[in-house]
Design an enzyme around this catalytic site. Structure first.
Site, PDB file in Angstrom:
ATOM      1  N   LYS A  16       0.823  -1.216   0.000  1.00 51.35           N
ATOM      2  CA  LYS A  16       0.000   0.000   0.000  1.00 51.35           C
ATOM      3  C   LYS A  16       0.853   1.261   0.000  1.00 51.35           C
ATOM      4  O   LYS A  16       0.608   2.192  -0.769  1.00 51.35           O
ATOM      5  CB  LYS A  16      -0.942  -0.009   1.204  1.00 51.35           C
ATOM      6  CG  LYS A  16      -2.064  -1.025   1.108  1.00 51.35           C
ATOM      7  CD  LYS A  16      -2.998  -0.915   2.305  1.00 51.35           C
ATOM      8  CE  LYS A  16      -4.140  -1.911   2.189  1.00 51.35           C
ATOM      9  NZ  LYS A  16      -5.068  -1.810   3.361  1.00 51.35           N
ATOM     10  N   ILE A  17       1.859   1.302   0.874  1.00 54.73           N
ATOM     11  CA  ILE A  17       2.692   2.506   0.967  1.00 54.73           C
ATOM     12  C   ILE A  17       3.475   2.712  -0.313  1.00 54.73           C
ATOM     13  O   ILE A  17       3.539   3.820  -0.847  1.00 54.73           O
ATOM     14  CB  ILE A  17       3.638   2.407   2.175  1.00 54.73           C
ATOM     15  CG1 ILE A  17       2.845   2.358   3.479  1.00 54.73           C
ATOM     16  CG2 ILE A  17       4.607   3.592   2.194  1.00 54.73           C
ATOM     17  CD1 ILE A  17       3.685   2.081   4.711  1.00 54.73           C
ATOM     18  N   THR A  67      12.119   4.918   4.541  1.00 48.76           N
ATOM     19  CA  THR A  67      11.111   5.167   5.574  1.00 48.76           C
ATOM     20  C   THR A  67      10.527   3.842   6.069  1.00 48.76           C
ATOM     21  O   THR A  67       9.446   3.816   6.649  1.00 48.76           O
ATOM     22  CB  THR A  67       9.970   6.047   5.023  1.00 48.76           C
ATOM     23  OG1 THR A  67       9.460   5.461   3.814  1.00 48.76           O
ATOM     24  CG2 THR A  67      10.447   7.455   4.734  1.00 48.76           C
ATOM     25  N   SER A  68      11.250   2.742   5.842  1.00 51.85           N
ATOM     26  CA  SER A  68      10.742   1.413   6.201  1.00 51.85           C
ATOM     27  C   SER A  68      11.411   0.872   7.452  1.00 51.85           C
ATOM     28  O   SER A  68      10.919   1.061   8.555  1.00 51.85           O
ATOM     29  CB  SER A  68      10.922   0.448   5.024  1.00 51.85           C
ATOM     30  OG  SER A  68      10.071   0.821   3.957  1.00 51.85           O
ATOM     31  N   ARG A  69      12.533   0.196   7.294  1.00 47.75           N
ATOM     32  CA  ARG A  69      13.284  -0.351   8.419  1.00 47.75           C
ATOM     33  C   ARG A  69      14.765  -0.060   8.215  1.00 47.75           C
ATOM     34  O   ARG A  69      15.296  -0.219   7.112  1.00 47.75           O
ATOM     35  CB  ARG A  69      13.058  -1.862   8.550  1.00 47.75           C
ATOM     36  CG  ARG A  69      11.678  -2.236   9.109  1.00 47.75           C
ATOM     37  CD  ARG A  69      11.540  -1.799  10.561  1.00 47.75           C
ATOM     38  NE  ARG A  69      10.254  -2.160  11.151  1.00 47.75           N
ATOM     39  CZ  ARG A  69       9.204  -1.346  11.204  1.00 47.75           C
ATOM     40  NH1 ARG A  69       9.292  -0.122  10.683  1.00 47.75           N
ATOM     41  NH2 ARG A  69       8.082  -1.730  11.784  1.00 47.75           N
ATOM     42  N   ASP A  77      14.475   8.085   7.552  1.00 43.39           N
ATOM     43  CA  ASP A  77      13.574   8.212   8.689  1.00 43.39           C
ATOM     44  C   ASP A  77      13.790   7.059   9.665  1.00 43.39           C
ATOM     45  O   ASP A  77      13.207   7.035  10.739  1.00 43.39           O
ATOM     46  CB  ASP A  77      12.112   8.213   8.217  1.00 43.39           C
ATOM     47  CG  ASP A  77      11.136   8.487   9.352  1.00 43.39           C
ATOM     48  OD1 ASP A  77      11.285   9.528  10.016  1.00 43.39           O
ATOM     49  OD2 ASP A  77      10.232   7.646   9.592  1.00 43.39           O
ATOM     50  N   GLU A  87      18.677   2.398  15.686  1.00 43.60           N
ATOM     51  CA  GLU A  87      17.891   3.517  16.207  1.00 43.60           C
ATOM     52  C   GLU A  87      17.312   3.277  17.594  1.00 43.60           C
ATOM     53  O   GLU A  87      16.950   4.229  18.300  1.00 43.60           O
ATOM     54  CB  GLU A  87      16.735   3.846  15.253  1.00 43.60           C
ATOM     55  CG  GLU A  87      15.650   2.784  15.190  1.00 43.60           C
ATOM     56  CD  GLU A  87      14.523   3.174  14.245  1.00 43.60           C
ATOM     57  OE1 GLU A  87      13.376   3.183  14.705  1.00 43.60           O
ATOM     58  OE2 GLU A  87      14.780   3.458  13.069  1.00 43.60           O
ATOM     59  N   HIS A 130      12.172   8.466  12.831  1.00 45.49           N
ATOM     60  CA  HIS A 130      11.067   7.515  12.686  1.00 45.49           C
ATOM     61  C   HIS A 130       9.721   8.218  12.886  1.00 45.49           C
ATOM     62  O   HIS A 130       8.843   7.746  13.614  1.00 45.49           O
ATOM     63  CB  HIS A 130      11.218   6.369  13.682  1.00 45.49           C
ATOM     64  CG  HIS A 130      10.610   5.086  13.199  1.00 45.49           C
ATOM     65  ND1 HIS A 130      11.257   3.875  13.229  1.00 45.49           N
ATOM     66  CD2 HIS A 130       9.394   4.833  12.649  1.00 45.49           C
ATOM     67  CE1 HIS A 130      10.478   2.923  12.740  1.00 45.49           C
ATOM     68  NE2 HIS A 130       9.331   3.483  12.381  1.00 45.49           N
ATOM     69  N   GLN A 131       9.552   9.341  12.189  1.00 50.10           N
ATOM     70  CA  GLN A 131       8.337  10.124  12.355  1.00 50.10           C
ATOM     71  C   GLN A 131       7.412  10.051  11.145  1.00 50.10           C
ATOM     72  O   GLN A 131       6.378  10.729  11.117  1.00 50.10           O
ATOM     73  CB  GLN A 131       8.689  11.591  12.631  1.00 50.10           C
ATOM     74  CG  GLN A 131       9.191  12.368  11.411  1.00 50.10           C
ATOM     75  CD  GLN A 131       9.453  13.824  11.709  1.00 50.10           C
ATOM     76  OE1 GLN A 131      10.405  14.146  12.421  1.00 50.10           O
ATOM     77  NE2 GLN A 131       8.620  14.712  11.189  1.00 50.10           N
ATOM     78  N   ALA A 132       7.744   9.214  10.157  1.00 51.01           N
ATOM     79  CA  ALA A 132       6.930   9.172   8.947  1.00 51.01           C
ATOM     80  C   ALA A 132       5.480   8.823   9.240  1.00 51.01           C
ATOM     81  O   ALA A 132       4.558   9.289   8.556  1.00 51.01           O
ATOM     82  CB  ALA A 132       7.518   8.171   7.947  1.00 51.01           C
ATOM     83  N   PHE A 133       5.238   8.017  10.259  1.00 47.82           N
ATOM     84  CA  PHE A 133       3.882   7.592  10.594  1.00 47.82           C
ATOM     85  C   PHE A 133       3.105   8.660  11.356  1.00 47.82           C
ATOM     86  O   PHE A 133       1.883   8.552  11.519  1.00 47.82           O
ATOM     87  CB  PHE A 133       3.943   6.337  11.480  1.00 47.82           C
ATOM     88  CG  PHE A 133       4.305   6.633  12.912  1.00 47.82           C
ATOM     89  CD1 PHE A 133       3.322   6.724  13.890  1.00 47.82           C
ATOM     90  CD2 PHE A 133       5.623   6.857  13.294  1.00 47.82           C
ATOM     91  CE1 PHE A 133       3.641   7.020  15.207  1.00 47.82           C
ATOM     92  CE2 PHE A 133       5.958   7.135  14.605  1.00 47.82           C
ATOM     93  CZ  PHE A 133       4.958   7.221  15.576  1.00 47.82           C
TER      94      PHE A 133
END
Length: 345
Positions: free
Chosen positions: A155-156, A230-232, A256, A261, A293-296
């Protein structure tokens, strides 16, 4: 009796969204700022479930301790579950997750990072705050006509592709399980490395793709390639990335996530020395943008995360199963042939 939930790694924005979602007070939630680990696991004693995020460490020792304390459920408030020892949890603890909370949030953040990098917006912002209106060193380039390689077309990934199409970009993609009838041009990873001006990662972390970006694959990429993750974090070998940037092979990196991290992100170290030399070198580089890690992190995503997490817990304890239980023994990710109308064990 209310279901008791021990909520680990709690931040203010977490509490706000879960308090709203639990406005009818169906759940008794205790919020702990500390992450779940072997050292903090005893805080879960007397609870029915633990609610955890990406940097909580649910290893064999933690699973054994939770089982001994009669905890019945691990409720992930995220999509990824690589921080859980799923194989060891099988037939011991049930694990549920939030498979999708706001794919738009993550895809839009990936594009925001890219635009910020190529148009030097972060540098211009700092200059104008000092009333420096010089344009020297701020020259960017058009995204229109550039080739973007998208790794992962869930989806992303597909939403990110749609955004890129709006910019007039040429799109190629790699996915172990291509989306049929999507009109996406799928290529091999080697071809994606070689053809892409920009590469964006939108796939889960597995043993197979750990450090898929490494010294060898960076060598195959175009000179000046821009990498977006922006995944892992562990999809990219951070030390190899540093070397790729130093050798001018990688033109820019928009991150991200970062593979180490868990000891740094989500905390304020502005008055401390960070001991991670690789991360410090990346942040110091002028062509690297790091967000924590703020993409969400949008209002819509936080609301969806809270609603789905509590729905998962409710379904598990009231109906005996959750449709979002992690499939422990599926040979291939995303190809489970179960109907998800019962527990996985």
């Amino acid at each position: 009796m209310k279901t008791r939930i021990a909520f680990f790694d709690a931040k203010d924005y977490d509490k706000e969204s879960f308090i709203r979602s639990n406005s009818d007070e169906n759940f008794d939630i205790s919020y702990f700022e500390t992450r779940l680990s072997k050292d903090t696991c005893r805080l879960a004693e007397g609870f029915d479930a633990v609610c955890v995020f990406v940097n909580d460490d649910i290893n064999k020792d933690v699973i054994d301790m939770l089982v001994d304390m009669d905890v019945k459920l691990i409720a992930l408030r995220c999509a990824g579950y690589n921080n859980v020892d799923i194989d060891y949890a099988y037939k011991k603890l049930h694990v549920v997750r939030v498979p999708a909370y706001s794919p738009y949030a993550v895809a839009e953040h990936a594009m925001a990072l890219l635009l910020t990098s190529v148009r030097r917006i972060h540098k211009a912002y700092i200059r104008t705050k000092d009333f420096n209106f010089s344009l020297n060193g701020l020259t960017g380039f058009d995204l229109h006509g550039k080739t973007v390689g998208v790794v992962g077309t869930g989806k992303i990934g597909r939403i990110f592709i749609d955004i890129c199409r709006g910019f007039g970009m040429n799109i190629i993609a790699y996915d172990k399980f291509p989306a049929e009838g999507s009109g996406i041009e799928y290529v091999s990873l080697d071809e994606l490395w070689e053809r892409s001006d920009i590469i964006s990662f939108h796939c889960p972390l597995t043993d197979e793709n750990h450090h898929m970006v490494n010294e060898e694959t960076i060598e195959k990429m175009k000179k000046g390639v821009i990498l977006i993750n922006t995944s892992r974090g562990a999809l990219i070998d951070a030390e190899a990335l540093v070397e790729g940037i130093k050798q001018r092979k990688v033109g820019a990196a928009c991150l991200d996530v970062y593979e180490e991290e868990s000891d740094v992100f989500f905390h304020d170290y502005s008055n401390h020395i960070v001991n991670d030399d690789v991360l410090a070198r990346l942040i110091s580089m002028p062509n690297v943008i790091v967000t924590s890690h703020q993409a969400f992190l949008t209002q819509e995503a936080l609301s969806n995360i809270a609603d789905t997490t509590l729905e998962n817990v409710k379904d598990f304890f009231e109906n005996g199963y959750s449709k979002n239980e992690v499939c422990y023994k599926c040979a291939l990710i995303n190809t489970c042939n179960q109907d998800h109308n019962k527990k996985c064990f």
